[in-house]
Design a protein around this motif. Structure first.
Motif, PDB file in Angstrom:
ATOM      1  N   PRO A   4       0.808  -1.224   0.000  1.00 19.09           N
ATOM      2  CA  PRO A   4       0.000   0.000   0.000  1.00 19.09           C
ATOM      3  C   PRO A   4       0.843   1.277   0.000  1.00 19.09           C
ATOM      4  O   PRO A   4       0.478   2.264  -0.627  1.00 19.09           O
ATOM      5  CB  PRO A   4      -0.820  -0.128   1.287  1.00 19.09           C
ATOM      6  N   VAL A   5       1.991   1.245   0.691  1.00 18.84           N
ATOM      7  CA  VAL A   5       2.850   2.435   0.740  1.00 18.84           C
ATOM      8  C   VAL A   5       3.446   2.732  -0.634  1.00 18.84           C
ATOM      9  O   VAL A   5       3.442   3.883  -1.093  1.00 18.84           O
ATOM     10  CB  VAL A   5       3.961   2.268   1.791  1.00 18.84           C
ATOM     11  N   ILE A   6       3.958   1.707  -1.317  1.00 21.68           N
ATOM     12  CA  ILE A   6       4.537   1.911  -2.647  1.00 21.68           C
ATOM     13  C   ILE A   6       3.461   2.331  -3.635  1.00 21.68           C
ATOM     14  O   ILE A   6       3.677   3.199  -4.491  1.00 21.68           O
ATOM     15  CB  ILE A   6       5.261   0.638  -3.130  1.00 21.68           C
ATOM     16  N   GLN A   7       2.279   1.732  -3.542  1.00 20.33           N
ATOM     17  CA  GLN A   7       1.181   2.112  -4.428  1.00 20.33           C
ATOM     18  C   GLN A   7       0.812   3.577  -4.231  1.00 20.33           C
ATOM     19  O   GLN A   7       0.586   4.318  -5.187  1.00 20.33           O
ATOM     20  CB  GLN A   7      -0.039   1.230  -4.163  1.00 20.33           C
ATOM     21  N   ALA A   8       0.788   4.015  -2.977  1.00 22.90           N
ATOM     22  CA  ALA A   8       0.483   5.420  -2.688  1.00 22.90           C
ATOM     23  C   ALA A   8       1.594   6.334  -3.207  1.00 22.90           C
ATOM     24  O   ALA A   8       1.329   7.448  -3.679  1.00 22.90           O
ATOM     25  CB  ALA A   8       0.300   5.614  -1.186  1.00 22.90           C
ATOM     26  N   LEU A   9       2.845   5.863  -3.120  1.00 28.70           N
ATOM     27  CA  LEU A   9       3.966   6.652  -3.634  1.00 28.70           C
ATOM     28  C   LEU A   9       3.848   6.834  -5.146  1.00 28.70           C
ATOM     29  O   LEU A   9       4.054   7.933  -5.667  1.00 28.70           O
ATOM     30  CB  LEU A   9       5.288   5.964  -3.283  1.00 28.70           C
ATOM     31  N   LEU A  10       3.501   5.761  -5.862  1.00 27.94           N
ATOM     32  CA  LEU A  10       3.335   5.847  -7.318  1.00 27.94           C
ATOM     33  C   LEU A  10       2.205   6.815  -7.676  1.00 27.94           C
ATOM     34  O   LEU A  10       2.315   7.567  -8.649  1.00 27.94           O
ATOM     35  CB  LEU A  10       3.064   4.463  -7.892  1.00 27.94           C
ATOM     36  N   GLN A  11       1.142   6.804  -6.897  1.00 25.00           N
ATOM     37  CA  GLN A  11       0.043   7.728  -7.143  1.00 25.00           C
ATOM     38  C   GLN A  11       0.463   9.175  -6.911  1.00 25.00           C
ATOM     39  O   GLN A  11       0.064  10.089  -7.655  1.00 25.00           O
ATOM     40  CB  GLN A  11      -1.146   7.377  -6.228  1.00 25.00           C
ATOM     41  N   THR A  12       1.296   9.401  -5.895  1.00 24.23           N
ATOM     42  CA  THR A  12       1.781  10.760  -5.616  1.00 24.23           C
ATOM     43  C   THR A  12       2.674  11.248  -6.744  1.00 24.23           C
ATOM     44  O   THR A  12       2.596  12.420  -7.147  1.00 24.23           O
ATOM     45  CB  THR A  12       2.549  10.791  -4.283  1.00 24.23           C
ATOM     46  N   VAL A  13       3.527  10.366  -7.262  1.00 17.56           N
ATOM     47  CA  VAL A  13       4.376  10.738  -8.412  1.00 17.56           C
ATOM     48  C   VAL A  13       3.518  11.108  -9.605  1.00 17.56           C
ATOM     49  O   VAL A  13       3.797  12.099 -10.303  1.00 17.56           O
ATOM     50  CB  VAL A  13       5.320   9.560  -8.768  1.00 17.56           C
ATOM     51  N   LYS A  14       2.459  10.350  -9.835  1.00 13.98           N
ATOM     52  CA  LYS A  14       1.559  10.632 -10.954  1.00 13.98           C
ATOM     53  C   LYS A  14       0.929  12.015 -10.804  1.00 13.98           C
ATOM     54  O   LYS A  14       0.795  12.769 -11.773  1.00 13.98           O
ATOM     55  CB  LYS A  14       0.484   9.556 -11.030  1.00 13.98           C
ATOM     56  N   SER A  15       0.547  12.366  -9.583  1.00 14.19           N
ATOM     57  CA  SER A  15      -0.065  13.685  -9.355  1.00 14.19           C
ATOM     58  C   SER A  15       0.943  14.802  -9.547  1.00 14.19           C
ATOM     59  O   SER A  15       0.600  15.887 -10.042  1.00 14.19           O
ATOM     60  CB  SER A  15      -0.678  13.754  -7.965  1.00 14.19           C
ATOM     61  N   LEU A  16       2.198  14.567  -9.172  1.00 17.44           N
ATOM     62  CA  LEU A  16       3.243  15.576  -9.341  1.00 17.44           C
ATOM     63  C   LEU A  16       3.568  15.786 -10.818  1.00 17.44           C
ATOM     64  O   LEU A  16       3.727  16.915 -11.279  1.00 17.44           O
ATOM     65  CB  LEU A  16       4.511  15.168  -8.604  1.00 17.44           C
TER      66      LEU A  16
END
Length: 292
Positions: free
Chosen positions: A278-290
């Motif tokens: 879940p942490v890595i998935q959330a990190l990938l989502q944050t990168v996508k938003s950036l």
């Protein structure tokens, strides 16, 4: 067996029994005994032994691949179960090329706002070191060049493209220019990142394409050192524009865009092993938003 697989990973990384044992917080005899027990359990010789560590056997190399996968999967399982009971929490280790450190800080800040129970360690490393650390499970993710060198079996999430600028003091001969071409840097005395850094190799290729070879008497693996050298006078440096603007802010320095040539892509990489925690998935989502 899990502890013994971690011993094999540590030994392959350190290539020395004593250093591997120290990294695990155990004695060298305990490490040697653990490796022998693993060999007995698997029924093959994994390590070439002599007066000192002699490397892994072919079977050892194959076992190392499995060891990294099993240990990585176990860590992901633990994180998955922890998240299901306590929400998104944990610690992320990210290795970053020096010129992307400002972006790494922005990523961590945005992630922490949404997930305050997750902490970060951000390390400055070369692009090759990032790949090695990711493979050895020393970091959870990396921020590096995506289209410059082979990355292996990783998931890539683009962030931005790297455009370059010349950083000079206010009294430099090129101060006041609005833009520059690479060819105009032929006689500029530079301080640059060390040759083991991918950024330096990209800049060198741009120089070659422009048929110039400007002098670079000062080298460093730190962009802060480069900016400080420029500030002392007489030198200029080439850095990505956004990173240069951040470091030059508050100093009597000018950041002049350099037009043309390479604009390599920078992004986040993680080991391609689904399902992601879940942490890595959330990190990938944050990168996508950036990147958006």
């Amino acid at each position: 067996m899990l502890a013994k697989l971690e011993m094999l990973i540590a030994l392959a990384k350190a290539q020395h029994f004593g250093r591997a044992a120290q990294s695990l917080g155990i004695t060298q005899p305990s490490l040697s005994a653990g490796i022998r027990q693993l060999e007995e359990q698997l029924g093959v010789k994994l390590v070439l032994r002599g007066a000192r560590y002699g490397g892994l056997t072919p079977e050892g190399q194959r076992a190392l691949i499995w060891a990294r996968q099993i240990v990585g999967d176990t860590r992901r399982l633990r994180e998955e179960m922890r998240a299901s009971h306590h929400g998104l929490a944990g610690h992320l280790r990210i290795a970053v090329i020096p010129t992307a450190l400002t972006m790494a800080a922005r990523l961590a800040a945005r992630f922490e706002k949404a997930h305050p129970a997750v902490s970060f360690t951000i390390l400055s490393r070369s692009s090759l070191e990032i790949l090695e650390m990711l493979e050895n499970l020393d970091v959870d993710a990396g921020i590096t060049y995506l289209d410059v060198e082979p990355l292996g079996r990783v998931t890539c999430s683009p962030l931005y493209r790297e455009h370059y600028a010349l950083v000079v003091g206010a009294t430099h001969a090129l101060a006041g220019k609005t833009t520059l071409s690479w060819g105009q840097l032929a006689d500029v005395k530079l301080c640059l990142l060390t040759p083991n850094m991918q950024n330096r190799r990209i800049i060198s290729r741009n120089f070659q394409r422009a048929n110039i070879a400007p002098p670079a008497p000062v080298e460093s693996n730190s962009t802060i050192v480069l900016i400080a050298t420029v500030k002392e006078g007489g030198y200029a440096t080439v850095l990505p524009r956004e990173h240069a603007a951040f470091l030059a802010k508050g100093h009597d320095l000018e950041v002049i865009p350099i037009e043309g040539m390479d604009a390599p892509e920078i992004g986040l990489i993680v080991q391609h092993q689904e399902p992601y925690t879940p942490v890595i998935q959330a990190l990938l989502q944050t990168v996508k938003s950036l990147s958006g």
